[in-house]
Write a protein that holds these residues in place. Sequence first.
Motif, mmCIF file in Angstrom:
data_model
loop_
_atom_site.group_PDB
_atom_site.id
_atom_site.type_symbol
_atom_site.label_atom_id
_atom_site.label_comp_id
_atom_site.label_asym_id
_atom_site.label_seq_id
_atom_site.Cartn_x
_atom_site.Cartn_y
_atom_site.Cartn_z
ATOM 1 N N TRP A 7 70.990 3.630 4.852
ATOM 2 C CA TRP A 7 70.587 2.703 5.914
ATOM 3 C C TRP A 7 71.245 3.075 7.229
ATOM 4 O O TRP A 7 72.422 3.410 7.268
ATOM 5 N N THR A 31 61.836 2.632 4.691
ATOM 6 C CA THR A 31 62.124 1.249 4.359
ATOM 7 C C THR A 31 62.836 0.610 5.541
ATOM 8 O O THR A 31 63.717 1.206 6.142
ATOM 9 N N ARG A 33 64.657 -3.102 7.090
ATOM 10 C CA ARG A 33 65.185 -4.422 6.763
ATOM 11 C C ARG A 33 65.894 -5.011 7.978
ATOM 12 O O ARG A 33 66.263 -4.301 8.917
ATOM 13 N N ASP A 34 66.102 -6.301 7.947
ATOM 14 C CA ASP A 34 66.817 -7.034 8.995
ATOM 15 C C ASP A 34 68.304 -6.796 8.813
ATOM 16 O O ASP A 34 68.860 -7.093 7.752
ATOM 17 N N PRO A 38 70.510 -8.326 5.224
ATOM 18 C CA PRO A 38 70.063 -7.173 4.449
ATOM 19 C C PRO A 38 69.674 -7.487 3.007
ATOM 20 O O PRO A 38 68.904 -6.738 2.402
ATOM 21 N N ASP A 40 67.901 -10.056 2.104
ATOM 22 C CA ASP A 40 66.681 -10.872 2.095
ATOM 23 C C ASP A 40 65.408 -10.064 1.890
ATOM 24 O O ASP A 40 64.315 -10.585 2.053
ATOM 25 N N GLY A 41 65.536 -8.814 1.557
ATOM 26 C CA GLY A 41 64.354 -8.000 1.287
ATOM 27 C C GLY A 41 64.125 -6.937 2.337
ATOM 28 O O GLY A 41 64.882 -6.808 3.295
ATOM 29 N N HIS A 42 63.065 -6.184 2.116
ATOM 30 C CA HIS A 42 62.732 -5.083 3.000
ATOM 31 C C HIS A 42 61.228 -4.824 2.960
ATOM 32 O O HIS A 42 60.524 -5.367 2.114
#
Length: 58
Positions: A7, A31, A33-34, A38, A40-42
């Motif tokens: 990431w 991929t 993500r927030d 991190p 909470d999903g992607h």
Amino acid sequence: MSYDTGWFKSTKSSASSNACVEVRLTDQAVTVRDSKAPDDGHVQISHSAWRKFLTSLR
């Protein structure tokens, strides 16, 4: 040979910014993500869709 960048945030992101996304590049997909949440999903995006997205930003 396979790759996985792990990431990362944009080099344009500041350490104090609260509006960042993180990106991970692998052989299979890109991929996103927030960075604030991190776990909470992607979202996975194909390499070709990612290239089109980046091109549209230029």
